[in-house]
Design a protein around this motif. Structure first.
Motif, PDB file in Angstrom:
ATOM      1  N   ARG A   1       3.949   7.107 -12.251  1.00  0.00           N
ATOM      2  CA  ARG A   1       2.918   6.141 -11.999  1.00  0.00           C
ATOM      3  C   ARG A   1       3.728   4.774 -12.670  1.00  0.00           C
ATOM      4  NH1 ARG A   1      -1.622   7.490  -9.397  1.00  0.00           N
ATOM      5  NH2 ARG A   1      -2.611   5.484  -9.953  1.00  0.00           N
TER       6      ARG A   1
ATOM      7  N   ARG B   1       7.610  -0.367  -5.411  1.00  0.00           N
ATOM      8  CA  ARG B   1       9.073   0.442  -5.587  1.00  0.00           C
ATOM      9  C   ARG B   1       9.877  -0.287  -6.475  1.00  0.00           C
ATOM     10  NH1 ARG B   1      10.735   0.307   0.510  1.00  0.00           N
ATOM     11  NH2 ARG B   1       9.177   2.194   0.580  1.00  0.00           N
TER      12      ARG B   1
ATOM     13  N   CYS C   1       0.917  -1.277  -0.116  1.00  0.00           N
ATOM     14  CA  CYS C   1      -0.144   0.224   0.019  1.00  0.00           C
ATOM     15  C   CYS C   1       0.897   1.076   0.145  1.00  0.00           C
ATOM     16  CB  CYS C   1      -1.000   0.040   1.161  1.00  0.00           C
ATOM     17  SG  CYS C   1      -2.121   1.525   1.401  1.00  0.00           S
ATOM     18  N   GLY C   2       0.523   2.084  -1.039  1.00  0.00           N
ATOM     19  CA  GLY C   2       1.481   3.101  -1.024  1.00  0.00           C
ATOM     20  C   GLY C   2       1.442   4.140   0.159  1.00  0.00           C
ATOM     21  N   GLU C   3       0.080   4.314   0.699  1.00  0.00           N
ATOM     22  CA  GLU C   3       0.071   5.165   1.851  1.00  0.00           C
ATOM     23  C   GLU C   3       0.445   4.689   3.176  1.00  0.00           C
ATOM     24  OE1 GLU C   3      -2.958   6.597  -1.536  1.00  0.00           O
ATOM     25  OE2 GLU C   3      -2.104   4.724  -0.490  1.00  0.00           O
TER      26      GLU C   3
ATOM     27  N   ALA D   1       1.000   0.363  -4.732  1.00  0.00           N
ATOM     28  CA  ALA D   1       2.401   0.863  -5.065  1.00  0.00           C
ATOM     29  C   ALA D   1       3.411  -0.256  -5.248  1.00  0.00           C
ATOM     30  CB  ALA D   1       2.487   1.953  -4.169  1.00  0.00           C
TER      31      ALA D   1
ATOM     32  N   MET E   1       3.458   7.109   0.874  1.00  0.00           N
ATOM     33  CA  MET E   1       3.075   8.155  -0.091  1.00  0.00           C
ATOM     34  C   MET E   1       1.766   8.931   0.067  1.00  0.00           C
ATOM     35  SD  MET E   1       3.670   5.258  -3.180  1.00  0.00           S
ATOM     36  CE  MET E   1       3.302   6.552  -4.898  1.00  0.00           C
TER      37      MET E   1
ATOM     38  N   SER F   1       8.999   4.971  -5.274  1.00  0.00           N
ATOM     39  CA  SER F   1       7.674   4.366  -5.141  1.00  0.00           C
ATOM     40  C   SER F   1       6.934   5.061  -6.228  1.00  0.00           C
ATOM     41  CB  SER F   1       7.202   4.539  -3.793  1.00  0.00           C
ATOM     42  OG  SER F   1       7.978   3.856  -2.606  1.00  0.00           O
ATOM     43  N   TYR F   2       6.154   4.135  -6.691  1.00  0.00           N
ATOM     44  CA  TYR F   2       5.017   4.432  -7.807  1.00  0.00           C
ATOM     45  C   TYR F   2       3.729   4.008  -7.592  1.00  0.00           C
ATOM     46  CZ  TYR F   2       9.337   5.268 -10.444  1.00  0.00           C
ATOM     47  OH  TYR F   2      10.713   5.713 -10.739  1.00  0.00           O
ATOM     48  N   PHE F   3       2.582   4.900  -7.574  1.00  0.00           N
ATOM     49  CA  PHE F   3       1.241   4.228  -7.623  1.00  0.00           C
ATOM     50  C   PHE F   3       1.085   3.166  -8.844  1.00  0.00           C
ATOM     51  CE2 PHE F   3       0.237   7.611  -4.702  1.00  0.00           C
ATOM     52  CZ  PHE F   3      -0.050   6.857  -3.737  1.00  0.00           C
TER      53      PHE F   3
ATOM     54  N   PHE G   1       4.584   2.661   2.003  1.00  0.00           N
ATOM     55  CA  PHE G   1       5.692   3.437   1.403  1.00  0.00           C
ATOM     56  C   PHE G   1       5.798   4.988   1.909  1.00  0.00           C
ATOM     57  CE2 PHE G   1       5.760   0.142  -2.109  1.00  0.00           C
ATOM     58  CZ  PHE G   1       6.579  -0.624  -1.326  1.00  0.00           C
TER      59      PHE G   1
END
Length: 109
Positions: free
Chosen positions: A97, A55, A38-40, A53, A45, A60-62, A43
């Protein structure tokens, strides 16, 4: 004359913008093992909700092309909001992204 200068500057701006997009693009055509989570939650984000997400090379990218909900319960003990997992991916980094053409989650050990 002013119109000609304006058109030259406009064309130059469009050309520079197109080059920036190409420079911010990277294709991953052969499967690569990356961190996925999970990006949030994992990571750090900024986003509005729990979103998948990856890495890649420390950045890191969604992800577009699959969602956090396509890979089980994100809030389970081994879910993306609670653990960083490995995934085999192909696709393209476009701007900030990752456009996935394949995303295969690797079973946790």
């Amino acid at each position: 004359m002013k119109k000609l200068v304006f058109l030259v500057l406009l064309f130059a701006g469009i050309t520079m913008q197109a080059q920036d997009k190409k420079q911010n693009s990277k294709k991953i055509e052969t499967p690569q093992i990356v961190e996925a989570s999970c990006g949030e939650c994992q990571f750090g984000m900024k986003g509005k909700s729990c979103d998948l997400a990856v890495r890649i090379d420390g950045k890191s990218y969604f992800v577009d092309g699959t969602t956090i909900h396509d890979h089980g319960d994100a809030h389970a003990e081994d879910g993306f909001c609670n653990a960083v997992r490995k995934a085999s991916v192909t696709g393209e980094i476009v701007g900030d992204r990752f456009k996935a053409t394949s995303f295969t989650l690797i079973a946790a050990k």
